[in-house]
Write a protein that holds these residues in place. Structure first.
Motif, PDB file in Angstrom:
ATOM      1  N   UNK A  83      12.754  73.114  40.778  1.00  0.00           N
ATOM      2  CA  UNK A  83      11.333  73.476  40.805  1.00  0.00           C
ATOM      3  C   UNK A  83      10.450  72.524  40.014  1.00  0.00           C
ATOM      4  N   UNK A  84      11.047  71.541  39.362  1.00  0.00           N
ATOM      5  CA  UNK A  84      10.279  70.546  38.607  1.00  0.00           C
ATOM      6  C   UNK A  84       9.374  69.780  39.571  1.00  0.00           C
ATOM      7  N   UNK A  85       8.053  69.831  39.382  1.00  0.00           N
ATOM      8  CA  UNK A  85       7.154  69.155  40.331  1.00  0.00           C
ATOM      9  C   UNK A  85       7.371  67.646  40.412  1.00  0.00           C
ATOM     10  N   UNK A  86       8.027  67.060  39.411  1.00  0.00           N
ATOM     11  CA  UNK A  86       8.276  65.627  39.438  1.00  0.00           C
ATOM     12  C   UNK A  86       9.614  65.238  40.033  1.00  0.00           C
ATOM     13  N   UNK A  87      10.406  66.236  40.440  1.00  0.00           N
ATOM     14  CA  UNK A  87      11.729  65.910  40.960  1.00  0.00           C
ATOM     15  C   UNK A  87      11.644  65.503  42.424  1.00  0.00           C
ATOM     16  N   UNK A  88      12.677  64.836  42.883  1.00  0.00           N
ATOM     17  CA  UNK A  88      12.677  64.285  44.235  1.00  0.00           C
ATOM     18  C   UNK A  88      12.641  65.389  45.285  1.00  0.00           C
ATOM     19  N   UNK A  89      13.298  66.498  45.013  1.00  0.00           N
ATOM     20  CA  UNK A  89      13.322  67.614  45.957  1.00  0.00           C
ATOM     21  C   UNK A  89      11.921  68.134  46.251  1.00  0.00           C
ATOM     22  N   UNK A  90      11.019  68.039  45.286  1.00  0.00           N
ATOM     23  CA  UNK A  90       9.654  68.517  45.449  1.00  0.00           C
ATOM     24  C   UNK A  90       8.710  67.442  45.991  1.00  0.00           C
ATOM     25  N   UNK A  91       9.206  66.243  46.194  1.00  0.00           N
ATOM     26  CA  UNK A  91       8.342  65.155  46.655  1.00  0.00           C
ATOM     27  C   UNK A  91       7.838  65.415  48.072  1.00  0.00           C
ATOM     28  N   UNK A  92       6.610  65.002  48.335  1.00  0.00           N
ATOM     29  CA  UNK A  92       6.076  65.017  49.686  1.00  0.00           C
ATOM     30  C   UNK A  92       6.858  63.982  50.515  1.00  0.00           C
ATOM     31  N   UNK A  93       7.454  64.417  51.611  1.00  0.00           N
ATOM     32  CA  UNK A  93       8.333  63.530  52.376  1.00  0.00           C
ATOM     33  C   UNK A  93       7.579  62.318  52.907  1.00  0.00           C
ATOM     34  N   UNK A  94       6.392  62.523  53.428  1.00  0.00           N
ATOM     35  CA  UNK A  94       5.632  61.388  53.965  1.00  0.00           C
ATOM     36  C   UNK A  94       5.258  60.397  52.869  1.00  0.00           C
ATOM     37  N   UNK A  95       4.877  60.913  51.710  1.00  0.00           N
ATOM     38  CA  UNK A  95       4.512  60.019  50.604  1.00  0.00           C
ATOM     39  C   UNK A  95       5.719  59.198  50.162  1.00  0.00           C
ATOM     40  N   UNK A  96       6.854  59.859  49.994  1.00  0.00           N
ATOM     41  CA  UNK A  96       8.063  59.141  49.587  1.00  0.00           C
ATOM     42  C   UNK A  96       8.487  58.150  50.666  1.00  0.00           C
ATOM     43  N   UNK A  97       8.345  58.554  51.922  1.00  0.00           N
ATOM     44  CA  UNK A  97       8.724  57.665  53.019  1.00  0.00           C
ATOM     45  C   UNK A  97       7.861  56.406  53.040  1.00  0.00           C
ATOM     46  N   UNK A  98       6.618  56.511  52.641  1.00  0.00           N
ATOM     47  CA  UNK A  98       5.744  55.335  52.628  1.00  0.00           C
ATOM     48  C   UNK A  98       6.301  54.268  51.688  1.00  0.00           C
ATOM     49  N   UNK A  99       6.865  54.689  50.560  1.00  0.00           N
ATOM     50  CA  UNK A  99       7.484  53.716  49.641  1.00  0.00           C
ATOM     51  C   UNK A  99       8.645  52.999  50.328  1.00  0.00           C
ATOM     52  N   UNK A 100       9.406  53.738  51.104  1.00  0.00           N
ATOM     53  CA  UNK A 100      10.544  53.132  51.801  1.00  0.00           C
ATOM     54  C   UNK A 100      10.075  52.243  52.946  1.00  0.00           C
ATOM     55  N   UNK A 101       9.002  52.631  53.605  1.00  0.00           N
ATOM     56  CA  UNK A 101       8.455  51.804  54.686  1.00  0.00           C
ATOM     57  C   UNK A 101       8.106  50.410  54.168  1.00  0.00           C
ATOM     58  N   UNK A 102       7.591  50.329  52.955  1.00  0.00           N
ATOM     59  CA  UNK A 102       7.254  49.022  52.383  1.00  0.00           C
ATOM     60  C   UNK A 102       8.492  48.131  52.334  1.00  0.00           C
ATOM     61  N   UNK A 103       9.615  48.709  51.960  1.00  0.00           N
ATOM     62  CA  UNK A 103      10.861  47.945  51.903  1.00  0.00           C
ATOM     63  C   UNK A 103      11.308  47.561  53.312  1.00  0.00           C
ATOM     64  N   UNK A 104      11.238  48.503  54.231  1.00  0.00           N
ATOM     65  CA  UNK A 104      11.675  48.248  55.607  1.00  0.00           C
ATOM     66  C   UNK A 104      10.874  47.113  56.235  1.00  0.00           C
ATOM     67  N   UNK A 105       9.568  47.126  56.057  1.00  0.00           N
ATOM     68  CA  UNK A 105       8.742  46.082  56.660  1.00  0.00           C
ATOM     69  C   UNK A 105       8.967  44.727  56.004  1.00  0.00           C
ATOM     70  N   UNK A 106       9.437  44.744  54.763  1.00  0.00           N
ATOM     71  CA  UNK A 106       9.747  43.481  54.086  1.00  0.00           C
ATOM     72  C   UNK A 106      11.077  42.903  54.537  1.00  0.00           C
ATOM     73  N   UNK A 107      12.130  43.716  54.551  1.00  0.00           N
ATOM     74  CA  UNK A 107      13.475  43.177  54.823  1.00  0.00           C
ATOM     75  C   UNK A 107      13.890  43.326  56.278  1.00  0.00           C
TER      76      UNK A 107
END
Length: 286
Positions: A104-128
């Motif tokens: 239930x920790x608001x800062x934990x990964x389980x509570x992360x907004x999926x789209x927001x977290x995915x945007x961080x990964x998209x940056x990596x995908x578009x780079x490599x």
């Protein structure tokens, strides 16, 4: 733009050590062959249970920082230079095991907004621009919230990246064929008296066990990567104790250390059962 290597592999994992246990032989093998291997780790594993008594004072952020050092050492053993933390170090915290208040920790990964977290990964995908992405199945292998969330974020990032110009040709999930696991545990039962672990785990404790027919690709790492995988796992000393060909986590339950690693294709085409290369059939220009 810098020319990219012909083959590019991206792995998405929840905590430091998951990559070495699940994919260490695969990562070492492809890196040795000249592929560009990128690891994205979603948390620093701040809630992991520490095995060595002399390190049990490490908790929270201090443990996370220490585990980042372990991850760095493990990547040296695997020959992987490109490893990153999703959104930067400390962006998402370890969520703990399913059902605990830590979820239930608001800062934990389980509570992360999926789209927001995915945007961080998209940056990596578009780079490599990987042709292959590897992550967990939709249950995270064994139900850990961070593993489940890593799966969700990875698959969502694949969708978003495709809309922005890079459609990853293949997505695999980590698997373990039932007959292989059962055979390994039969050997373990005979070897257990000579091992430093308290007792044996069970087949059900191995994440991702499925019927053999679901396996599309087997990566045999014994020729060039078994030592690298074991060494990488040893680098994660807070979490893993290794006595080849077995290992144990903090529960002291012995498990087989697999140097052949197994995958199921869940997105894309061209990987037939019995294959031995995640990239088989993909053109170098992909």
């Amino acid at each position: 733009m810098t020319e990219l290597p012909a083959r590019r592999l991206l792995l998405v994992h929840a905590h430091p050590d998951d990559e070495s246990i699940n994919n260490g032989a695969t990562m070492a093998g492809y890196a040795a062959e000249g592929a560009h291997v990128t690891l994205v780790t979603c948390t620093l594993g701040e809630l992991g249970e520490v095995i060595p008594p002399e390190l049990r004072h490490l908790t929270g952020a201090a443990l996370g920082e220490y585990r980042l050092g372990e991850l760095t050492a493990a990547m040296r053993e695997l020959g992987v230079a490109d490893f990153r933390l999703l959104g930067g170090a400390g962006r998402y915290r370890d969520s703990g095991m399913m059902g605990l208040p830590d979820n239930d920790d608001p800062g934990c990964f389980w509570q992360a907004d999926v789209d927001e977290a995915a945007r961080h990964l998209v940056e990596v995908i578009l780079e490599v621009r990987p042709q292959v992405l590897v992550t967990y199945d939709d249950n995270g292998g064994y139900g850990h919230p961070d593993h489940i969330q890593a799966h969700r974020v990875a698959l969502r990032a694949v969708e978003l990246a495709a809309a922005e110009g890079w459609d990853i040709p293949r997505v695999y999930v980590n698997r373990a064929p039932r007959t292989v696991v059962e055979d390994a545990f039969a050997r373990l039962a005979a070897d257990l008296p000579g091992l430093p672990f308290a007792k044996s785990a069970a087949v059900r404790d191995v994440p991702g066990v499925v019927d053999d027919a679901l396996i599309t690709t087997r990566i045999d790492g014994t020729a060039h990567a078994s030592a690298a995988k074991a060494a990488a796992m040893r680098a994660h000393a807070t979490q893993i104790e290794v006595a080849e060909p077995y290992f144990a986590l903090s529960n002291e339950l012995a498990q087989p250390l697999f140097t052949t690693e197994y995958y199921e294709l869940v997105r894309g085409e061209g990987a037939e059962p019995g294959g031995s290369d995640l990239f088989a059939g993909l053109g170098e220009g992909s």
